[in-house]
Design a protein around this motif. Structure first.
Motif, mmCIF file in Angstrom:
data_model
loop_
_atom_site.group_PDB
_atom_site.id
_atom_site.type_symbol
_atom_site.label_atom_id
_atom_site.label_comp_id
_atom_site.label_asym_id
_atom_site.label_seq_id
_atom_site.Cartn_x
_atom_site.Cartn_y
_atom_site.Cartn_z
ATOM 1 N N LEU A 80 0.829 -1.205 0.000
ATOM 2 C CA LEU A 80 0.000 0.000 0.000
ATOM 3 C C LEU A 80 0.866 1.258 0.000
ATOM 4 C CD1 LEU A 80 -2.929 1.078 0.118
ATOM 5 C CD2 LEU A 80 -2.717 1.059 2.609
ATOM 6 N N LEU A 81 1.922 1.256 0.807
ATOM 7 C CA LEU A 81 2.836 2.406 0.847
ATOM 8 C C LEU A 81 3.536 2.606 -0.498
ATOM 9 C CD1 LEU A 81 4.405 1.925 4.384
ATOM 10 C CD2 LEU A 81 2.796 3.708 3.671
ATOM 11 N N ALA A 82 3.961 1.515 -1.127
ATOM 12 C CA ALA A 82 4.615 1.610 -2.437
ATOM 13 C C ALA A 82 3.661 2.173 -3.476
ATOM 14 C CB ALA A 82 5.135 0.239 -2.861
ATOM 15 N N SER A 83 2.420 1.722 -3.437
ATOM 16 C CA SER A 83 1.415 2.216 -4.370
ATOM 17 C C SER A 83 1.175 3.714 -4.179
ATOM 18 C CB SER A 83 0.121 1.431 -4.185
ATOM 19 O OG SER A 83 -0.910 1.980 -4.957
ATOM 20 N N ARG A 84 1.052 4.125 -2.928
ATOM 21 C CA ARG A 84 0.826 5.545 -2.631
ATOM 22 C C ARG A 84 2.025 6.380 -3.055
ATOM 23 N NH1 ARG A 84 -2.637 9.578 -2.216
ATOM 24 N NH2 ARG A 84 -2.101 11.015 -0.573
ATOM 25 N N GLN A 85 3.221 5.882 -2.808
ATOM 26 C CA GLN A 85 4.426 6.606 -3.201
ATOM 27 C C GLN A 85 4.494 6.751 -4.721
ATOM 28 O OE1 GLN A 85 8.165 4.833 -2.001
ATOM 29 N NE2 GLN A 85 9.126 6.845 -1.885
ATOM 30 N N HIS A 86 4.114 5.708 -5.447
ATOM 31 C CA HIS A 86 4.093 5.776 -6.910
ATOM 32 C C HIS A 86 3.108 6.858 -7.374
ATOM 33 C CE1 HIS A 86 4.289 4.438 -11.065
ATOM 34 N NE2 HIS A 86 2.965 4.415 -11.077
ATOM 35 N N ALA A 87 1.928 6.893 -6.754
ATOM 36 C CA ALA A 87 0.923 7.904 -7.121
ATOM 37 C C ALA A 87 1.423 9.312 -6.815
ATOM 38 C CB ALA A 87 -0.380 7.626 -6.379
ATOM 39 N N VAL A 88 2.101 9.482 -5.691
ATOM 40 C CA VAL A 88 2.633 10.800 -5.324
ATOM 41 C C VAL A 88 3.703 11.238 -6.332
ATOM 42 C CG1 VAL A 88 4.054 12.012 -3.601
ATOM 43 C CG2 VAL A 88 2.061 10.684 -2.881
ATOM 44 N N ARG A 89 4.568 10.310 -6.723
ATOM 45 C CA ARG A 89 5.609 10.649 -7.700
ATOM 46 C C ARG A 89 5.009 11.017 -9.054
ATOM 47 N NH1 ARG A 89 10.084 6.082 -5.972
ATOM 48 N NH2 ARG A 89 10.848 7.252 -4.173
ATOM 49 N N ALA A 90 3.959 10.328 -9.453
ATOM 50 C CA ALA A 90 3.280 10.662 -10.710
ATOM 51 C C ALA A 90 2.664 12.055 -10.617
ATOM 52 C CB ALA A 90 2.214 9.628 -11.038
ATOM 53 N N GLU A 91 2.061 12.367 -9.481
ATOM 54 C CA GLU A 91 1.465 13.691 -9.285
ATOM 55 C C GLU A 91 2.546 14.775 -9.270
ATOM 56 O OE1 GLU A 91 -1.614 16.569 -8.534
ATOM 57 O OE2 GLU A 91 -1.483 14.633 -9.531
ATOM 58 N N LEU A 92 3.688 14.485 -8.672
ATOM 59 C CA LEU A 92 4.799 15.443 -8.680
ATOM 60 C C LEU A 92 5.275 15.717 -10.111
ATOM 61 C CD1 LEU A 92 6.912 14.277 -5.610
ATOM 62 C CD2 LEU A 92 5.766 16.482 -5.888
ATOM 63 N N ALA A 93 5.364 14.671 -10.916
ATOM 64 C CA ALA A 93 5.778 14.843 -12.309
ATOM 65 C C ALA A 93 4.772 15.714 -13.056
ATOM 66 C CB ALA A 93 5.930 13.490 -12.998
ATOM 67 N N ARG A 94 3.477 15.469 -12.821
ATOM 68 C CA ARG A 94 2.438 16.282 -13.459
ATOM 69 C C ARG A 94 2.530 17.733 -12.997
ATOM 70 N NH1 ARG A 94 -2.228 18.660 -12.782
ATOM 71 N NH2 ARG A 94 -2.365 18.205 -10.566
ATOM 72 N N LEU A 95 2.774 17.945 -11.739
ATOM 73 C CA LEU A 95 2.884 19.309 -11.207
ATOM 74 C C LEU A 95 4.134 20.015 -11.729
ATOM 75 C CD1 LEU A 95 1.701 18.739 -7.530
ATOM 76 C CD2 LEU A 95 0.493 19.998 -9.332
ATOM 77 N N ARG A 96 5.234 19.265 -11.925
ATOM 78 C CA ARG A 96 6.440 19.877 -12.511
ATOM 79 C C ARG A 96 6.157 20.338 -13.940
ATOM 80 N NH1 ARG A 96 9.173 16.261 -9.158
ATOM 81 N NH2 ARG A 96 9.105 14.551 -10.623
ATOM 82 N N GLN A 97 5.430 19.522 -14.711
ATOM 83 C CA GLN A 97 5.064 19.910 -16.075
ATOM 84 C C GLN A 97 4.176 21.153 -16.052
ATOM 85 O OE1 GLN A 97 3.253 16.325 -17.580
ATOM 86 N NE2 GLN A 97 5.168 15.635 -18.526
ATOM 87 N N LEU A 98 3.227 21.194 -15.144
ATOM 88 C CA LEU A 98 2.348 22.352 -15.016
ATOM 89 C C LEU A 98 3.147 23.584 -14.635
ATOM 90 C CD1 LEU A 98 -0.495 23.582 -14.960
ATOM 91 C CD2 LEU A 98 -0.704 22.779 -12.599
ATOM 92 N N ASP A 99 4.080 23.440 -13.706
ATOM 93 C CA ASP A 99 4.920 24.554 -13.285
ATOM 94 C C ASP A 99 5.741 25.089 -14.457
ATOM 95 O OD1 ASP A 99 6.092 26.298 -11.204
ATOM 96 O OD2 ASP A 99 7.918 25.139 -11.617
ATOM 97 N N THR A 100 6.294 24.192 -15.264
ATOM 98 C CA THR A 100 7.072 24.594 -16.434
ATOM 99 C C THR A 100 6.192 25.338 -17.439
ATOM 100 O OG1 THR A 100 8.596 22.752 -16.157
ATOM 101 C CG2 THR A 100 8.502 23.744 -18.346
ATOM 102 N N ALA A 101 4.992 24.822 -17.684
ATOM 103 C CA ALA A 101 4.079 25.471 -18.623
ATOM 104 C C ALA A 101 3.683 26.859 -18.122
ATOM 105 C CB ALA A 101 2.832 24.608 -18.834
#
Length: 133
Positions: A80-101
């Motif tokens: 469960l922790l690994a799954s949540r960490q994966h989701a958080v990392r995906a959200e961070l990547a999306r937020l980095r793209q948004l920040d760049t845009a």
């Protein structure tokens, strides 16, 4: 220890602790003279539940980690922790793209403003004729 002590030591309200027990997150707590008596293990579980909630897990997620005998399935906790960490990392990547845009758009707008370009929004605002789409 009484529920007031568990609440004080864990930071959880007495109502929340009773909810955790009702939802099966805590094993049935023995009563002595109508008062629940919690163990150190119960306190540790309340602390674990509170930490899980802070990390964005739901009570149902935590409940699913208990085995039929009431013990914690630590392999399931890891998954469960690994799954949540994966989701958080995906959200961070999306937020980095948004920040760049956003940074790119701000730079573009700054250049247009510096060159004195006026766009349709400027004209709309100046005339007071902006209509929401």
């Amino acid at each position: 220890m009484l529920i007031s002590e568990v609440a004080r030591r864990s930071g959880a309200s007495q109502k929340a602790i009773r909810l955790y027990e009702a939802r099966g997150l805590l094993a049935t707590v023995p009563r002595i003279n109508r008062y629940r008596h919690y163990s150190e293990q119960d306190l540790n579980l309340v602390l674990l539940i509170r930490q899980a909630l802070v990390l964005g897990f739901r009570l149902a997620d935590v409940a699913a980690l208990r085995r039929d005998d009431g013990s914690i399935d630590w392999d399931q906790v890891q998954a469960l922790l690994a799954s949540r960490q994966h989701a958080v990392r995906a959200e961070l990547a999306r937020l980095r793209q948004l920040d760049t845009a956003l940074a790119d758009l701000r730079a573009e707008v700054a250049l247009l403003a510096a060159d004195g370009h006026r766009g349709p929004l400027d004209a709309c605002l100046a005339q007071g004729a902006c209509v929401a789409a």
